[in-house]
Motif scaffolding. Structure first.
Motif, PDB file in Angstrom:
ATOM      1  N   LEU A 197       0.879  -1.167   0.076  1.00 31.74           N
ATOM      2  CA  LEU A 197       0.033   0.044   0.037  1.00 31.74           C
ATOM      3  C   LEU A 197       0.794   1.173   0.058  1.00 31.74           C
ATOM      4  CD1 LEU A 197      -2.650  -1.213   2.705  1.00 31.74           C
ATOM      5  CD2 LEU A 197      -2.915  -1.230   0.007  1.00 31.74           C
ATOM      6  N   GLY A 198       0.574   2.209  -0.880  1.00 25.00           N
ATOM      7  CA  GLY A 198       1.108   3.404  -0.914  1.00 25.00           C
ATOM      8  C   GLY A 198       0.392   4.338  -0.083  1.00 25.00           C
ATOM      9  N   ALA A 199       0.884   5.679  -0.185  1.00 23.88           N
ATOM     10  CA  ALA A 199       0.263   6.915   0.723  1.00 23.88           C
ATOM     11  C   ALA A 199      -0.847   7.619  -0.139  1.00 23.88           C
ATOM     12  CB  ALA A 199       1.022   7.854   1.328  1.00 23.88           C
TER      13      ALA A 199
ATOM     14  N   PRO B  84      -5.314   0.810   8.219  1.00 25.54           N
ATOM     15  CA  PRO B  84      -5.733   0.338   9.404  1.00 25.54           C
ATOM     16  C   PRO B  84      -6.883  -0.657   9.385  1.00 25.54           C
ATOM     17  CG  PRO B  84      -6.554   2.530   9.066  1.00 25.54           C
ATOM     18  CD  PRO B  84      -5.718   2.339   7.818  1.00 25.54           C
ATOM     19  N   VAL B  85      -7.761  -0.678   8.557  1.00 21.97           N
ATOM     20  CA  VAL B  85      -8.823  -1.830   8.379  1.00 21.97           C
ATOM     21  C   VAL B  85      -8.304  -2.962   8.026  1.00 21.97           C
ATOM     22  CG1 VAL B  85     -10.843  -2.523   6.998  1.00 21.97           C
ATOM     23  CG2 VAL B  85     -10.499  -0.012   7.697  1.00 21.97           C
ATOM     24  N   ILE B  86      -7.329  -3.019   7.131  1.00 20.03           N
ATOM     25  CA  ILE B  86      -6.797  -4.270   6.613  1.00 20.03           C
ATOM     26  C   ILE B  86      -5.872  -4.976   7.767  1.00 20.03           C
ATOM     27  CG2 ILE B  86      -4.833  -5.075   5.110  1.00 20.03           C
ATOM     28  CD1 ILE B  86      -5.891  -3.288   2.942  1.00 20.03           C
TER      29      ILE B  86
ATOM     30  N   ARG C 128     -11.807  -8.635  12.517  1.00 18.49           N
ATOM     31  CA  ARG C 128     -12.998  -7.732  12.850  1.00 18.49           C
ATOM     32  C   ARG C 128     -12.182  -6.233  13.217  1.00 18.49           C
ATOM     33  NH1 ARG C 128     -16.746  -8.402  17.612  1.00 18.49           N
ATOM     34  NH2 ARG C 128     -16.900  -6.254  17.546  1.00 18.49           N
ATOM     35  N   VAL C 129     -13.128  -5.240  12.867  1.00 18.14           N
ATOM     36  CA  VAL C 129     -12.557  -3.894  13.251  1.00 18.14           C
ATOM     37  C   VAL C 129     -13.211  -3.187  14.346  1.00 18.14           C
ATOM     38  CG1 VAL C 129     -12.394  -1.557  11.910  1.00 18.14           C
ATOM     39  CG2 VAL C 129     -11.930  -3.381  10.553  1.00 18.14           C
ATOM     40  N   GLU C 130     -12.561  -2.623  15.260  1.00 18.69           N
ATOM     41  CA  GLU C 130     -13.287  -2.107  16.498  1.00 18.69           C
ATOM     42  C   GLU C 130     -13.028  -0.584  16.352  1.00 18.69           C
ATOM     43  OE1 GLU C 130     -11.500  -3.796  19.950  1.00 18.69           O
ATOM     44  OE2 GLU C 130     -13.078  -5.465  19.889  1.00 18.69           O
TER      45      GLU C 130
ATOM     46  N   VAL D  18     -11.457   6.224  14.974  1.00 20.25           N
ATOM     47  CA  VAL D  18     -10.025   5.799  14.650  1.00 20.25           C
ATOM     48  C   VAL D  18      -9.624   5.658  16.206  1.00 20.25           C
ATOM     49  CG1 VAL D  18      -9.497   6.833  12.548  1.00 20.25           C
ATOM     50  CG2 VAL D  18      -9.131   8.077  14.688  1.00 20.25           C
ATOM     51  N   LEU D  19     -10.421   5.969  17.088  1.00 19.15           N
ATOM     52  CA  LEU D  19      -9.764   6.087  18.414  1.00 19.15           C
ATOM     53  C   LEU D  19     -10.066   4.497  18.996  1.00 19.15           C
ATOM     54  CD1 LEU D  19     -10.854   9.601  19.803  1.00 19.15           C
ATOM     55  CD2 LEU D  19      -8.595   8.948  19.241  1.00 19.15           C
ATOM     56  N   PRO D  20      -9.196   3.969  19.970  1.00 23.82           N
ATOM     57  CA  PRO D  20      -9.555   2.645  20.529  1.00 23.82           C
ATOM     58  C   PRO D  20     -10.625   2.814  21.801  1.00 23.82           C
ATOM     59  CG  PRO D  20      -7.343   3.536  21.463  1.00 23.82           C
ATOM     60  CD  PRO D  20      -7.915   4.741  20.228  1.00 23.82           C
ATOM     61  N   PRO D  21     -11.610   1.790  21.583  1.00 28.26           N
ATOM     62  CA  PRO D  21     -12.631   1.875  22.692  1.00 28.26           C
ATOM     63  C   PRO D  21     -11.691   1.969  24.080  1.00 28.26           C
ATOM     64  CG  PRO D  21     -13.055   0.338  20.961  1.00 28.26           C
ATOM     65  CD  PRO D  21     -11.811   0.902  20.668  1.00 28.26           C
ATOM     66  N   GLY D  22     -12.381   2.702  25.171  1.00 27.65           N
ATOM     67  CA  GLY D  22     -11.743   2.857  26.382  1.00 27.65           C
ATOM     68  C   GLY D  22     -10.971   4.188  26.554  1.00 27.65           C
ATOM     69  N   GLU D  23     -10.667   4.634  25.528  1.00 29.04           N
ATOM     70  CA  GLU D  23      -9.471   5.927  25.609  1.00 29.04           C
ATOM     71  C   GLU D  23     -10.552   7.038  26.008  1.00 29.04           C
ATOM     72  OE1 GLU D  23      -7.121   8.516  22.599  1.00 29.04           O
ATOM     73  OE2 GLU D  23      -6.761   6.443  22.832  1.00 29.04           O
TER      74      GLU D  23
END
Length: 350
Positions: free
Chosen positions: A148-150, A244-246, A254-256, A319-324
């Motif tokens: 993957l590129g940018a 980030p999904v990949i 799965r994606v959280e 994009v933030l992790p659950p719990g933050e």
């Protein structure tokens, strides 16, 4: 509990549709040599095609109940349907990226590599919100893979190459330019598509969109078409959104995503005279409710970063992790204040 979302998006326009699964794709990595005038894509195509694959899918489709009494007694029933799409190898061990709508309802998946070898495949995971999926095969040897590129580095007007199997004709490449970035086509809260005029047709679903260095900067997903064929307007999920999904699907299937539990609208559309996201509703027992957010609050920043639109807030939280715990800056009754919110886990994620 419904997830955080902007106001209800209009349905996809009648002529704007996900690429119908049809056939294959081939791809890998390597630079293209620019000549005087138009570039020569031959070296690029030769280097990327070995990493692109064809994906054949068998899925079960429910029949519509008939109107006659006999048919109603039998019920709608179901039947098997065949479809196909494209994908590309992201890891030499046999992990392949494609579209979620290609394999999401599959009962059987077969991957065909560029040399004609067929492999049974299993679906590792699907993320409906970005229409991305991973499938896994067990290859007889090491596969060619692309990276993957940018996508953020792509500029409007730059050359791109799409690879695929349009209309089942066989491995094909088409060239064009980036026509626009950040397109919202009403498909979901994470719309951020790259628009290209490289001809993309049914059968290209899940196939890669390459930059001139042979890096994947998009996954071809949708077209705008009056006829069902390419009209020079195709849409690809940008690699920066896909990466980030990949990675999440590889780790756990799965994606959280982070979740507040509010519905939001753009402040400008609500006549607020400034930019931001207006809280239109708060779910009971949601992270937002526990933190004291109220209907009518105008969110202007997330952890100090300006929030210009409702979509920016949705993406910033997702994009933030659950719990933050995050800090929301908002206006309430004309007065600015900050509220700490512990991010929850977005419901109904795969």
């Amino acid at each position: 509990m419904p997830p955080i979302s902007p106001p209800e998006s209009p349905a996809l326009p009648r002529r704007l549709a996900l690429l119908l699964p049809l056939a294959a794709l081939p791809g890998c990595a390597g630079p293209a040599r620019a000549q005087r005038g138009l570039p020569d894509f031959a070296d690029l195509a030769e280097s990327v095609l070995p990493a692109v694959v064809s994906i054949q899918v068998t899925s079960r489709e429910e029949n519509e109940p008939r109107r006659s009494p006999v048919d109603r007694r039998r019920g709608g029933g179901s039947h098997l349907v065949q479809g196909a799409g494209s994908g590309f190898v992201i890891e030499p061990s046999g992990i392949i990226v494609t579209n979620g709508h290609v394999v999401g309802n599959a009962t059987r998946v077969v991957v065909t590599t560029q040399d004609g070898t067929e492999y049974p495949a299993r679906v590792m995971g699907v993320d409906d919100l970005t229409d991305l999926a991973l499938v896994k095969i067990t290859p007889r040897g090491t596969l060619n893979a692309v990276s993957l590129g940018a996508s953020s580095s792509m500029r409007v007007g730059q050359w791109v190459l799409a690879a695929g199997n349009p209309f089942g004709l066989g491995g094909s490449v088409t060239a064009g330019i980036v026509s626009a970035r950040g397109r919202d086509i009403g498909a979901g809260p994470f719309d951020d598509f790259i628009q290209t005029d490289a001809p993309i047709n049914p059968g290209n679903s899940g196939g890669p969109l390459f930059n001139m260095a042979g890096e994947v900067i998009g996954i071809n997903t949708a077209i705008y078409s009056p006829s069902g064929a390419s009209a020079g307007i195709g849409f690809a999920v940008p690699s920066d959104l896909a990466k980030p999904v990949i990675e999440a699907l590889i780790r756990g299937g799965r994606v959280e995503r982070g979740w507040l539990g509010v519905s939001v609208a753009d402040a400008e559309e609500q006549g607020r005279g400034r930019r931001g996201a207006v809280i239109m509703g708060v779910e009971r027992n949601s992270p937002a409710a526990r933190a004291g957010l109220r209907q009518g609050d105008l969110v202007t920043a997330l952890n100090g970063e300006a929030v210009a639109t409702s979509r920016a807030l949705v993406r910033g939280v997702a994009v933030l992790p659950p719990g933050e715990t995050v800090r929301l800056t908002l206006l309430r009754g004309g007065r600015q204040q900050e509220i700490a919110v512990q991010i929850g886990r977005r419901p109904n994620e795969g």
